[in-house]
Write an enzyme that holds these catalytic residues in place. Structure first.
Site, PDB file in Angstrom:
ATOM      1  N   LYS A  65      74.938   1.293  50.318  1.00  0.00           N
ATOM      2  CA  LYS A  65      73.795   0.417  50.743  1.00  0.00           C
ATOM      3  C   LYS A  65      74.439  -1.368  50.087  1.00  0.00           C
ATOM      4  O   LYS A  65      74.078  -2.126  50.939  1.00  0.00           O
ATOM      5  CB  LYS A  65      72.838   0.630  50.180  1.00  0.00           C
ATOM      6  CG  LYS A  65      72.019   1.640  50.936  1.00  0.00           C
ATOM      7  CD  LYS A  65      70.540   2.164  50.316  1.00  0.00           C
ATOM      8  CE  LYS A  65      69.955   3.229  50.875  1.00  0.00           C
ATOM      9  NZ  LYS A  65      68.438   3.327  50.409  1.00  0.00           N
ATOM     10  N   ASP A 100      64.028  -0.246  53.811  1.00  0.00           N
ATOM     11  CA  ASP A 100      63.298   0.528  52.837  1.00  0.00           C
ATOM     12  C   ASP A 100      61.867  -0.288  52.402  1.00  0.00           C
ATOM     13  O   ASP A 100      60.707   0.183  52.206  1.00  0.00           O
ATOM     14  CB  ASP A 100      64.169   0.643  51.634  1.00  0.00           C
ATOM     15  CG  ASP A 100      65.112   1.561  51.839  1.00  0.00           C
ATOM     16  OD1 ASP A 100      64.833   2.531  52.562  1.00  0.00           O
ATOM     17  OD2 ASP A 100      66.212   1.493  50.998  1.00  0.00           O
TER      18      ASP A 100
END
Length: 266
Positions: A65, A100
């Site tokens: 990520k 997210d």
């Protein structure tokens, strides 16, 4: 056929494929969602290869990520968070996004939780904690970040607008004053444990636990017993996927079908 997928290492445990495939089936899209597990040193080659092969979009998971930002153009939020979990290949160059944050906010709002002006406490200053803290601040909440290592919480708080950082020694007091509590740690995943003292929880609180295995963590059981609003981690997982789907397809996601596919495998 349009191809979407997930890149990470490992990815065999992922629940993203059935969730996205359910959306394609519901909307009659000629698309498939596949998983890719490159070696860490092959991340750039994997992204360039996916782009060359016409892959429409990729989700990104551990351990890529942060590293993926070297090879994509991050949007403003992903740049501030310092991580991307979604890549879109529709433009002139791959762009990186972080869904997210939006996933956590949509999970809370779906349960009637007001964020504007709320006092929000985020436990954990890792990847999930970073994304959620930025998201909550952008939504108008006053954010406090609590972490086992207080200096890490303070460092993150210095980046998040208006946030405060502290250690866990005065966590009970912070919970008492909070309207929203988010567990962004892995506590409760491997054992029946909670990062928050049960006696600090109260009925005016909304509690989101990012842990989704098990769905009902000890924190959520304690919160429900205290009369709090509870939001399990599958809602955040669902809505981060919904955000990615809508980014890639420019279609409204069939949330109910995606949720059913996700929960049937938990």
């Amino acid at each position: 056929m349009d191809v979407f997928g997930l890149i990470g290492n490992p990815v065999g445990h992922s629940l993203s494929p059935p969730m996205h495939e359910a959306a394609y089936d519901e909307l009659g899209l000629d698309a498939r969602y596949v998983t890719f597990e490159p070696a860490p040193d092959d991340l750039e080659s994997a992204i360039r290869g996916a782009e060359a092969l016409g892959v429409r979009g990729l989700n990104v998971t551990i351990p890529f990520k942060r590293d993926v930002l070297e090879f994509v153009e991050p949007d403003e939020l992903a740049g501030r968070i310092g991580a991307a979990n979604t890549i879109d290949f529709s433009g002139a160059e791959p762009t990186g996004h972080n869904t997210d944050a939006a996933g956590a906010l949509r999970a809370l709002r779906d349960h009637g939780v007001a964020l504007e002006g709320a006092d929000a406490l985020v436990v954990g200053a890792g990847g999930a904690g970073r994304a959620i803290s930025f998201g909550l601040a952008d939504a108008g909440a006053a954010v406090t970040i609590a972490n086992r290592t207080a200096s890490t919480a303070r460092e993150l708080a210095a980046e998040v607008p208006g946030a405060d950082g502290r250690g866990l020694e005065d966590l009970a007091e912070a919970v008492t004053d909070a309207d929203v509590l988010v567990n962004a740690t892995s506590v409760g995943m491997e054992e029946d444990a909670t990062p928050v003292p049960a006696e600090a929880l109260h009925g005016e609180l909304a509690v989101l636990d990012a842990v989704y295995r098990p769905l009902e963590t000890r924190l959520l059981r304690d919160a429900a017993a205290a009369g709090a609003t509870t939001v399990d981690g599958a809602w955040m997982l669902l809505y981060q996927g919904v955000e990615a789907f809508e980014l890639w397809t420019d279609r409204t996601a069939p949330v109910d079908e995606m949720n059913e596919a996700l929960r049937s495998r938990l």
